[in-house]
Design an enzyme around this catalytic site. Structure first.
Site, mmCIF file in Angstrom:
data_model
loop_
_atom_site.group_PDB
_atom_site.id
_atom_site.type_symbol
_atom_site.label_atom_id
_atom_site.label_comp_id
_atom_site.label_asym_id
_atom_site.label_seq_id
_atom_site.Cartn_x
_atom_site.Cartn_y
_atom_site.Cartn_z
ATOM 1 N N THR A 153 -3.225 4.827 -3.929
ATOM 2 C CA THR A 153 -2.213 5.643 -3.272
ATOM 3 C C THR A 153 -0.838 5.464 -3.899
ATOM 4 O OG1 THR A 153 -2.023 3.887 -1.650
ATOM 5 C CG2 THR A 153 -3.360 5.748 -1.053
ATOM 6 N N THR A 154 -0.601 4.310 -4.479
ATOM 7 C CA THR A 154 0.668 4.097 -5.158
ATOM 8 C C THR A 154 0.657 4.838 -6.483
ATOM 9 O OG1 THR A 154 0.611 1.885 -4.256
ATOM 10 C CG2 THR A 154 2.327 2.345 -5.850
ATOM 11 N N ASP A 173 -8.811 -0.882 1.661
ATOM 12 C CA ASP A 173 -8.803 -0.325 0.308
ATOM 13 C C ASP A 173 -10.043 -0.771 -0.463
ATOM 14 O OD1 ASP A 173 -6.437 0.796 0.898
ATOM 15 O OD2 ASP A 173 -5.299 -0.105 -0.738
ATOM 16 N N ASP A 207 0.831 -1.188 0.000
ATOM 17 C CA ASP A 207 0.000 0.000 0.000
ATOM 18 C C ASP A 207 0.872 1.247 0.000
ATOM 19 O OD1 ASP A 207 -2.509 1.388 0.339
ATOM 20 O OD2 ASP A 207 -1.766 1.866 2.339
#
Lengths: 535, 536
Positions: free
Chosen positions: A102-103, A400, A69
């Site tokens: 988020t990456t 997520d 994450d």
């Protein structure tokens, strides 16, 4: 550090402790900032996509966590460079707002900065670059909205939601069980969702972890799980048709907050006080019992005597229930939180179908399950796994997935993943670039190149040749006018992401592009860094 | 340096390190394999023990531990390597979840990674390796479940199975020579629980002296306390009141209370009142008409005397666990208030006989013929505390496995049979799978086969030959064959009576493959700067 000198060659001191500070200006500052930010993006790059790898992070105290994450990685890296920290915040704001991607957002920012660096070398002014990026961003967002499709989340037993959850889970270590976990997440969200208001209160989904078993054993409990057991070992372990009395006052004699002394000066007083104390306990238990409650949950502790009285009166009780759990139970069972014994009334009791104690493993740990609550359905996802690291990562992954599902319920427009949306935007931006007559044209074109960086990065992580596969996908998008062509990461034999059913939410993609552009613009505006020398 | 020639600015904190790609992977492999190699010599009936010596000042040399238990060894090791930490973590989880197989799980994960490393050297991408492992794990798990058998919980066969499982578990421990004796003992203890899995009810008392053989399971229940002086030492048909109440002096719990008097007379009055209050409490207790009074807290002389005068035997200072066990065994309710003597029948516990006994040098109280026979006591004897500790751990392992078996009921053959069967299943599957994953599936099979190989090696037998013969036997369809570790041959497990609990194997397989996968997926290790500690 550059200095100004007066007529006698003495330096003017402009900043405090000027000699001990380091200063970077102009191009040097731009480049240093960009390189620092890029270093972060490079680290995250290999985590992108279904074949992305994980990072192992060792905390200052030596604790190990393994994660995929983006937000968690950058948070735990303990970055000290100020510009690089901006990317940390970028990832975290994506996490806070959307919860997923988020990456991707950091990688995109890295790609944009890479492009900016070459433009700077060409001698284009940073503000022109950032202007160009801004315009390109608008075009990309508009195009995203055009290619977005509305999906029917109800259809086919919420298949679309499950697919979206699977896409989010696909890149994680739990991907083997993505379908099962996806289903759990979807059921959990739908259970607590308010579909008419299109709102989901994520507080109602409690994620509890417990090491042992394996990820397959993760399950959904349609109720609340609290990590507590009955206060007295001999209380009944199961209550059906529970009427819950939810207390935030201890089963102890009252402790007034005013400082006081009760002075006992003779034996009579002593006895009276003793009687009084005994009466307190009897009254407390009586008040609870009289209201019709058959279980008491209390945020505070019990005195031994009170505890026994509860047992004697056949009233199971739980002590030291945490504040958040108390609120959750109140929401789910319709119980009012009662701060004083005198205020217990039958109407304030919560109702639940059953409350029972369950046990895990050999270490004698027990938990309480509250099921079939009367009001809103609160649910708990109990995550199991072979080690603490797996369990923690599974928790992040499920979080997520839950966020993705919530976003879809709020806004049911999706775009297709596998880099297809980015490619489509890139093509659109490229077309637009030719219409721009000023210097910004170069920046706009670079923006398109940066967008292409995402699919190429995906392909790279999957062991495909990034240049060929992106080129192929691009030409097919153009020739077939199909914005859904992407990278075939899972080697399924088709590059049409609609067939592969890789769904991503429009809101997440939009947010990614907007946030990344904003941060890049911000970094491009910094032309002077003044920092202590030992930094 | 960047490709362009710019000096990269420092992004992470000082002393923080970042290892990427091959370097990171190498670090993980080395750490994990080192840990697995460390514990692998303890595996199997011929495995060796380890001495753990504490470090740091203050601790004396006498605190050493001698053990064969994987979880105990790993828990007390201090390691820096993050991958090694993951292995330790799964071993701990295994201990908490099923109680046994703690070495196996670490060794299996280590062997998987050893095989994984070879694959990576062959330029196979970690994701491919993982994909293969996942297929292999499912196949292995399916085979494991298929070969397991189930017996009815009340049947004699099930009872026999339990004894066999206990014997298998104990065979790798210090007490291997007396394993039949202890296996029997453990099974009896677990069966007393009647399906409940609360290990608290089996008390283990360790007393140095005598030999291991002198250990026994007591039918009754033993409390490691003494009967207060002046009370009867033997009570038949006892009615027991179990309490958790203050019997020293009853302070008033109302906040802010203070006694303030201005004359000696008043002090005397208060004292009298206090005494009166205690007497009142004792009177209330007496109304329940118990013959034995057990309290968790200490009892002062005065109430003690009052109780003793009424012919009640007093046991004070029973700790929390002891008290809960007494309550569970005698069916008593733990009281803290004494205002409902009419419930006397309900709250008092019963047992046929309470007496003070001597085990070795120590006096204890024994409760025989209890109302509810759930709690029981295992008395362990042995030549030294180290031996006793190790026996305690072994017995604990056996009890955990037995409880798990009672819950799960399914059993498999031991002696490496299950591992070899799983390996065979994986190899069959590998032939059907297209693509590079097949290599990983074969690697998985090899890793599984390492477990019996290590067991052989530890026994000093020719593992290469034995394992090959083993394979052949299995191929012939002899599904109950396994390693006979006394002769160093392939024997028949049903004749030798070597069985293991399915749940333990399952958990070991799952946890090990999950951990190996987790480590395999890592391509980057970031170590933060260690927190500075202030030295005093």
């Amino acid at each position: 550090m550059s200095l100004a000198f007066d007529d006698y060659g003495r330096p003017y001191i402009i900043l405090r402790d000027q000699g001990q500070k380091k200063r970077m200006k102009g191009l040097e500052a731009y480049k240093s900032n960009i390189l620092a930010a890029k270093a972060i993006a490079n680290t995250l790059q290999s985590s992108l996509g279904p074949k992305g790898m994980d990072k192992m992070l060792v905390s200052p105290d030596g604790d190990v966590s393994v994660t995929n994450d983006g937000a968690t990685i950058v948070e735990k890296m303990e970055i000290q460079h100020p510009t690089a920290k901006l990317l940390v915040e970028l990832s975290q704001s994506q996490d806070a707002e959307i919860g997923d991607g988020t990456t991707g957002v950091v990688v995109l920012a890295g790609k944009l900065l890479e492009q900016a660096l070459t433009l700077l070398d060409k001698g284009i002014h940073p503000l022109k670059i950032s202007d160009g990026f801004d315009r390109a961003c608008d075009v990309a967002i508009k195009h995203l909205e055009q290619i977005a499709e509305e999906i029917d989340i109800q259809a086919n037993d919420h298949e679309a939601l499950i697919q979206a959850a699977c896409t989010a889970l696909g890149s994680k270590v739990v991907s083997k069980r993505k379908r099962e976990l996806g289903k759990i997440a979807v059921t959990a969200v739908l259970d607590v969702a308010d579909l008419t208001r299109k709102d989901v209160n994520l507080d109602l989904i409690k994620i509890q972890t417990k090491t042992g078993g394996s990820v397959e054993d993760t399950r959904l409990i349609s109720g609340i799980l609290i990590d507590k057991d009955m206060s007295h070992p001999q209380m009944q372990k199961e209550v059906t048709d529970a009427k819950i009395c939810l207390l935030t006052c201890p089963f102890e004699p009252p402790k007034p907050k005013t400082k006081h002394n009760i002075n006992i000066s003779n034996a009579e007083d002593y006895n009276k006080l003793y009687q009084q104390e005994q009466q307190y306990f009897i009254d407390m238990v009586k008040l609870v019992k009289n209201s019709g409650a058959n279980i008491a949950l209390c945020q505070w502790g019990f005195d031994d005597e009170a505890n026994h009285l509860l047992l004697q009166n056949n009233l199971p009780a739980v002590r030291w229930v945490s504040g958040t759990d108390v609120e959750l139970i109140a929401m789910a069972t319709g119980a009012r939180i009662i701060p004083r014994f005198q205020e217990i009334t039958p109407e304030k009791l919560g109702k639940a179908g059953s409350i029972k104690e369950v046990q895990f493993g050999t270490s004698n740990e027990r938990m309480l399950v509250i099921e079939n609550c009367q009001c809103t359905k609160a649910v708990t996802i109990l995550i199991r796994g072979g080690s603490q690291m797996i369990v923690d990562e599974a928790k992040r992954s499920i979080h997520d997935a839950i966020c993705v599902i919530r976003n879809l319920i709020k806004d049911n427009r999706i775009v297709y993943g596998g880099g297809s949306a980015e490619l489509a935007c890139a093509l659109q931006v490229l077309q637009y670039a030719d219409e721009v007559s000023s210097v910004e044209q170069y920046a706009v074109r670079s923006f398109a190149d940066a967008l292409e960086g995402i699919p190429s990065c995906l392909a790279d992580n999957c062991g495909l040749n990034p240049i060929t596969s992106v080129a192929q996908a691009k030409s097919r998008q153009l020739s077939e006018k199909n914005p859904r062509i992407g990278i075939d990461c899972m080697d399924l034999g088709t590059t049409d992401m609609k067939e592969q059913r890789i769904y991503e939410t429009l809101s997440s993609k939009k947010q990614q592009i907007q946030l990344a552009t904003q941060v890049v613009k911000m970094i491009l505006k910094i032309d002077d860094v003044i920092a202590p020398d030992d930094y | 340096m960047d490709i362009v020639g710019n000096v990269l600015p420092q992004v992470l904190k000082d002393e923080a390190t970042e290892d990427k790609g091959e370097m990171a992977r190498l670090q993980s492999f080395v750490g994990a394999i080192a840990v697995a190699d460390l514990v692998k010599t303890t595996l199997g009936p011929k495995g060796m023990d380890k001495i753990l010596k504490p470090t740091g000042p203050g601790q004396e040399m006498t605190h050493i531990t001698v053990t064969n238990d994987g979880a105990t060894i790993l828990k007390s090791m201090y390691v820096e390597n993050p991958a090694a930490k993951i292995l330790i973590e799964i071993s701990k989880t295994q201990d908490e979840e099923v109680g046994d197989g703690t070495t196996t799980v670490a060794v299996l994960a280590g062997e998987l990674l050893r095989e994984g490393e070879k694959l990576i050297q062959k330029r196979i991408h970690p994701q491919h390796v993982i994909a293969g492992w996942r297929i292999a794990r499912d196949v292995a798990l399916k085979r494991l479940r298929d070969i397991s058998t189930e017996n009815d919980i009340n049947s004699q066969e099930f009872h026999d199975d339990l004894v066999k499982i206990a014997r298998t578990t104990l065979s790798s421990k210090l007490i291997t020579s007396d394993r039949n004796y202890f296996a029997d003992l453990c099974v009896k203890a677990v069966l007393r629980l009647k399906g409940s899995s609360n290990l608290d009810y089996i008390q283990i008392i360790k007393l140095p002296g005598g030999t291991i053989r002198d250990s026994y399971l007591d039918d009754g229940f033993i409390l490691k306390k003494q009967i207060t002086i002046g009370c009867k030492r033997r009570i038949e048909n006892a009615k027991i009141l179990v309490a958790n109440t203050a019997m020293d002096y009853d302070k008033i719990k109302i906040y802010g209370t203070k006694v303030k008097v201005n004359s000696m007379d008043k002090v005397a009055e208060i004292e009298a009142a206090e005494k009166e209050k205690m007497k009142h409490k004792v009177d209330k207790i007496l109304k329940y008409q118990p013959t034995v009074f057990v309290n968790r807290q200490l009892i002062y002389n005065y109430p003690e005397q009052l109780l003793a005068d009424s012919g009640i035997t007093v046991i004070e200072h029973a700790d929390f666990e002891g008290m809960e066990r007494v309550a569970a065994a005698t069916g008593a309710e733990i009281l803290s208030t004494f205002d409902a003597p009419e419930r006397s029948q309900q709250v008092l516990g019963h047992c046929d006989l309470i007496e003070e006994i001597m085990i070795g040098e120590e006096k204890m109280i024994k409760f025989t013929g209890c109302k509810k026979n759930e709690a029981c006591t295992i008395v362990l004897r042995g030549a030294s505390t180290h031996i006793l500790d190790e026996v305690d751990r072994s017995i604990h392992d056996a009890l955990c496995v037995l409880i798990t078996t009672v819950k799960n009921k399914r059993v498999v053959w031991g002696g490496g049979n299950s591992e070899m069967q799983m390996a065979a299943a994986c190899e069959e599957e590998a032939k059907k799978v297209q693509g590079k994953q097949a290599f990983a599936i074969e690697a998985f099979a090899r890793a599984l086969r390492q477990i019996p190989t290590i067991i052989c090696d530890n026994g000093g037998y020719d593992s290469a030959e034995l394992i090959q013969n083993f394979k052949v036997e299995l191929q012939k369809g002899n599904n109950t064959c396994g390693l006979n570790m006394t002769d160093g041959t392939i024997g028949n497990m049903s004749e030798l009576g070597v069985k293991e609990c399915l749940r333990v194997k399952e958990q070991a397989l799952m946890a090990a493959s999950e951990a190996a996968e987790l480590i395999m997926r890592v391509d980057n290790i970031v170590k933060c700067a260690p927190r500075k500690r202030e030295r005093a």
